[in-house]
Design an enzyme around this catalytic site. Structure first.
Site, PDB file in Angstrom:
ATOM      1  N   GLY A  17      -5.227 101.226  91.033  1.00  0.00           N
ATOM      2  CA  GLY A  17      -4.199 101.760  90.141  1.00  0.00           C
ATOM      3  C   GLY A  17      -4.094 100.941  88.872  1.00  0.00           C
ATOM      4  N   ASP A  44      -5.955 104.186 104.096  1.00  0.00           N
ATOM      5  CA  ASP A  44      -4.788 105.006 103.780  1.00  0.00           C
ATOM      6  C   ASP A  44      -3.575 104.328 104.423  1.00  0.00           C
ATOM      7  OD1 ASP A  44      -2.757 106.856 103.691  1.00  0.00           O
ATOM      8  OD2 ASP A  44      -4.022 108.565 104.245  1.00  0.00           O
ATOM      9  N   ALA A  68       1.348 103.353  95.951  1.00  0.00           N
ATOM     10  CA  ALA A  68       2.526 104.220  96.000  1.00  0.00           C
ATOM     11  C   ALA A  68       2.154 105.628  95.608  1.00  0.00           C
ATOM     12  CB  ALA A  68       3.605 103.688  95.045  1.00  0.00           C
ATOM     13  N   TYR A  69       3.006 106.540  96.007  1.00  0.00           N
ATOM     14  CA  TYR A  69       2.983 107.892  95.448  1.00  0.00           C
ATOM     15  C   TYR A  69       3.750 107.790  94.140  1.00  0.00           C
ATOM     16  CZ  TYR A  69       3.748 112.923  95.028  1.00  0.00           C
ATOM     17  OH  TYR A  69       3.773 114.213  94.580  1.00  0.00           O
ATOM     18  N   ASP A 110      12.699 101.082  88.438  1.00  0.00           N
ATOM     19  CA  ASP A 110      13.993 101.343  87.786  1.00  0.00           C
ATOM     20  C   ASP A 110      14.591 102.675  88.243  1.00  0.00           C
ATOM     21  OD1 ASP A 110      11.750 102.546  86.570  1.00  0.00           O
ATOM     22  OD2 ASP A 110      12.712 102.698  84.616  1.00  0.00           O
ATOM     23  N   TYR A 133      11.083 110.719  93.905  1.00  0.00           N
ATOM     24  CA  TYR A 133      10.289 109.492  93.755  1.00  0.00           C
ATOM     25  C   TYR A 133      11.186 108.255  93.901  1.00  0.00           C
ATOM     26  CZ  TYR A 133       7.911 105.681  91.306  1.00  0.00           C
ATOM     27  OH  TYR A 133       7.385 104.463  90.973  1.00  0.00           O
ATOM     28  N   LYS A 137      11.022 105.446  96.868  1.00  0.00           N
ATOM     29  CA  LYS A 137      10.735 104.027  96.589  1.00  0.00           C
ATOM     30  C   LYS A 137      11.873 103.153  97.136  1.00  0.00           C
ATOM     31  CE  LYS A 137       7.924 102.198  94.563  1.00  0.00           C
ATOM     32  NZ  LYS A 137       6.649 101.571  94.979  1.00  0.00           N
TER      33      LYS A 137
HETATM   34  N1  LIG Z   1       4.013 103.583  86.479  1.00  0.00           N
HETATM   35  C1  LIG Z   1       5.253 103.220  86.249  1.00  0.00           C
HETATM   36  O1  LIG Z   1       5.826 103.490  85.172  1.00  0.00           O
HETATM   37  C2  LIG Z   1       6.017 102.423  87.287  1.00  0.00           C
HETATM   38  C3  LIG Z   1       7.341 102.048  87.005  1.00  0.00           C
HETATM   39  C4  LIG Z   1       8.042 101.303  87.952  1.00  0.00           C
HETATM   40  C5  LIG Z   1       7.433 100.936  89.141  1.00  0.00           C
HETATM   41  N2  LIG Z   1       6.157 101.335  89.402  1.00  0.00           N
HETATM   42  C6  LIG Z   1       5.554 100.945  90.691  1.00  0.00           C
HETATM   43  O2  LIG Z   1       4.492 100.057  90.390  1.00  0.00           O
HETATM   44  C7  LIG Z   1       3.457 100.188  91.375  1.00  0.00           C
HETATM   45  C8  LIG Z   1       2.118 100.386  90.687  1.00  0.00           C
HETATM   46  O3  LIG Z   1       2.221 101.557  89.855  1.00  0.00           O
HETATM   47  P1  LIG Z   1       0.981 102.099  89.045  1.00  0.00           P
HETATM   48  O4  LIG Z   1       1.518 102.716  87.803  1.00  0.00           O
HETATM   49  O5  LIG Z   1      -0.083 101.056  88.979  1.00  0.00           O
HETATM   50  O6  LIG Z   1       0.540 103.286  90.022  1.00  0.00           O
HETATM   51  P2  LIG Z   1      -0.859 104.020  90.163  1.00  0.00           P
HETATM   52  O7  LIG Z   1      -1.713 103.755  88.992  1.00  0.00           O
HETATM   53  O8  LIG Z   1      -0.536 105.426  90.545  1.00  0.00           O
HETATM   54  O9  LIG Z   1      -1.484 103.258  91.412  1.00  0.00           O
HETATM   55  C9  LIG Z   1      -1.060 103.503  92.725  1.00  0.00           C
HETATM   56  C10 LIG Z   1      -2.270 103.360  93.616  1.00  0.00           C
HETATM   57  O10 LIG Z   1      -1.876 103.601  94.981  1.00  0.00           O
HETATM   58  C11 LIG Z   1      -2.901 104.377  95.590  1.00  0.00           C
HETATM   59  N3  LIG Z   1      -2.399 105.130  96.730  1.00  0.00           N
HETATM   60  C12 LIG Z   1      -1.685 106.281  96.719  1.00  0.00           C
HETATM   61  N4  LIG Z   1      -1.485 106.704  97.965  1.00  0.00           N
HETATM   62  C13 LIG Z   1      -2.082 105.811  98.794  1.00  0.00           C
HETATM   63  C14 LIG Z   1      -2.247 105.719 100.190  1.00  0.00           C
HETATM   64  N5  LIG Z   1      -1.743 106.641 101.017  1.00  0.00           N
HETATM   65  N6  LIG Z   1      -2.931 104.682 100.700  1.00  0.00           N
HETATM   66  C15 LIG Z   1      -3.464 103.741  99.885  1.00  0.00           C
HETATM   67  N7  LIG Z   1      -3.359 103.772  98.538  1.00  0.00           N
HETATM   68  C16 LIG Z   1      -2.671 104.800  98.006  1.00  0.00           C
HETATM   69  C17 LIG Z   1      -3.324 105.329  94.470  1.00  0.00           C
HETATM   70  O11 LIG Z   1      -4.557 105.940  94.761  1.00  0.00           O
HETATM   71  P3  LIG Z   1      -4.846 107.410  94.131  1.00  0.00           P
HETATM   72  O12 LIG Z   1      -4.708 107.259  92.651  1.00  0.00           O
HETATM   73  O13 LIG Z   1      -6.213 107.730  94.586  1.00  0.00           O
HETATM   74  O14 LIG Z   1      -3.761 108.305  94.693  1.00  0.00           O
HETATM   75  C18 LIG Z   1      -3.371 104.380  93.271  1.00  0.00           C
HETATM   76  O15 LIG Z   1      -4.607 103.725  93.175  1.00  0.00           O
HETATM   77  C19 LIG Z   1       3.881 101.348  92.270  1.00  0.00           C
HETATM   78  O16 LIG Z   1       4.445 100.820  93.444  1.00  0.00           O
HETATM   79  C20 LIG Z   1       4.931 102.079  91.470  1.00  0.00           C
HETATM   80  O17 LIG Z   1       5.868 102.745  92.286  1.00  0.00           O
HETATM   81  C21 LIG Z   1       5.436 102.063  88.487  1.00  0.00           C
END
Ligand SMILES: NC(=O)c1ccc[n+]([C@@H]2O[C@H](COP(=O)([O-])OP(=O)(O)OC[C@H]3O[C@@H](n4cnc5c(N)ncnc54)[C@H](OP(=O)(O)O)[C@@H]3O)[C@@H](O)[C@H]2O)c1
Length: 288
Positions: A17, A44, A68-69, A110, A133, A137
């Site tokens: 991710g 998974d 995460a989803y 957030d 979502y 979380k």
């Molecule tokens: N993005 C934001 O603005 C934001 C803000 C606040 C907090 N966060 C948190 O920060 C963290 C990282 O976010 P990010 O933006 O880097 O997210 P991301 O790019 O969507 O990365 C999440 C990763 O988790 C993998 N994943 C999904 N389902 C899975 C499963 N069942 N088993 C194993 N791996 C799985 C995804 O694989 P696939 O892509 O193949 O599904 C992806 O590689 C997350 O916990 C998110 O909730 C994000």
């Protein structure tokens, strides 16, 4: 051969991710750290047997759980999958950590807040998520043990994956108006800065709930204008609109104020992340 006791094993979930990629890059540059990246392609996290077998093989000292989803709008129409990944997936990771006494850093959001506060949110403020979502979380947070680390962050951007900076860079050479809301407030947070802090909290096994964001709250409108300016594009194309005027409206409601006050880091004397403006310049240089 007996295990090398001088090496700390750090397992990163969600390693492909946007955050996970930066976490791996940082960890791999550190001495005496063995890094194990886990993503859906090799495990998974919703499958308890797979997760426990993984822990049996890896025996991690520290787990930084970023998987995460994250499809905020889509989650409204598939809540079961969002909960399965964010709550049950996290439960499985916690069980693995409990078996091997691994320290866990859970990356949260957030979106656990409803955004009605007129001041930045403290770590001790009561969550009240508006979206599936955010609820899923928060459900993940509730799976954790008292000694684990919860790091809530916001508006995540960086060099890897899709995010607002990359979206705007993709639009910068056009001529049409770019409409962005000026009534949602938050702190953009860059994965390169966030990764460093998550690793620090993890390696030091610091327990508790932390708000971890870059400094200086802004709106999406002002953020996009700044991205255009730093990229040398015409920032006058960016036009402010209100959330109610979004057409079509987004399926998932967003918190209007999701500014996270980084109080716990500050009170514990832990250095805060820099102002997002500084990192934006570096990231745009890398992406250009
Ligand atoms: N993005 C934001 O603005 C934001 C803000 C606040 C907090 N966060 C948190 O920060 C963290 C990282 O976010 P990010 O933006 O880097 O997210 P991301 O790019 O969507 O990365 C999440 C990763 O988790 C993998 N994943 C999904 N389902 C899975 C499963 N069942 N088993 C194993 N791996 C799985 C995804 O694989 P696939 O892509 O193949 O599904 C992806 O590689 C997350 O916990 C998110 O909730 C994000």
């Amino acid at each position: 051969m007996p295990p090398d006791k001088s090496t700390t094993k750090v397992m990163v979930t969600g390693s492909k991710g946007q955050l996970g990629t930066d976490l791996l890059l940082r960890l791999e540059s550190l001495k005496n750290i063995e890094t194990i990246g886990i993503d859906i392609h090799n495990a998974d996290i919703t499958n308890r047997t797979v997760v426990l077998e993984l822990f049996d093989q890896v025996l991690p000292d520290i787990v930084i759980h970023g998987a995460a989803y994250t499809a905020v709008d889509k989650a409204e129409s598939e809540p079961e999958l969002a909960y399965k990944i964010n709550a049950i997936g996290t439960r499985n990771i916690v069980e693995g950590c409990s078996r091997y006494n691994s320290h866990l850093v859970y990356v949260s959001t957030d979106y656990v807040f409803d955004g009605t506060s007129h001041v930045p949110y403290l770590e001790w403020d009561r969550p009240n998520p508006l979206s599936v979502y955010g609820k899923s979380k928060l459900a993940g947070e509730l799976e954790l043990r008292p000694g684990d680390t919860i790091a809530r962050t916001s508006w995540v951007c960086g060099q890897f994956g899709s995010n607002m900076v990359k979206t705007v860079l993709g639009l910068k050479d056009g001529t049409n108006e770019l409409k962005f809301v000026d009534d949602q407030h938050g702190c953009p947070t860059f994965t390169s800065d966030l990764a460093i802090k998550l690793i620090e909290l993890g390696l030091n096994k610091v327990p508790g709930r932390f708000h971890v964001t870059n400094q200086n709250p802004t709106t999406w409108y002002d953020f996009v204008k700044e991205i255009m300016k730093v990229a040398g594009a015409d920032e006058s194309r960016v036009v402010p609109i209100k959330t109610v005027d979004l057409n079509p409206p987004r399926p998932a409601p967003r918190p209007m104020n999701s500014v996270l006050k980084n109080s716990a880091l500050k009170m514990m004397g832990i250095e805060l992340l820099p102002d997002w403006h500084d990192t934006l310049v570096e990231v745009i240089k890398k992406l250009s």
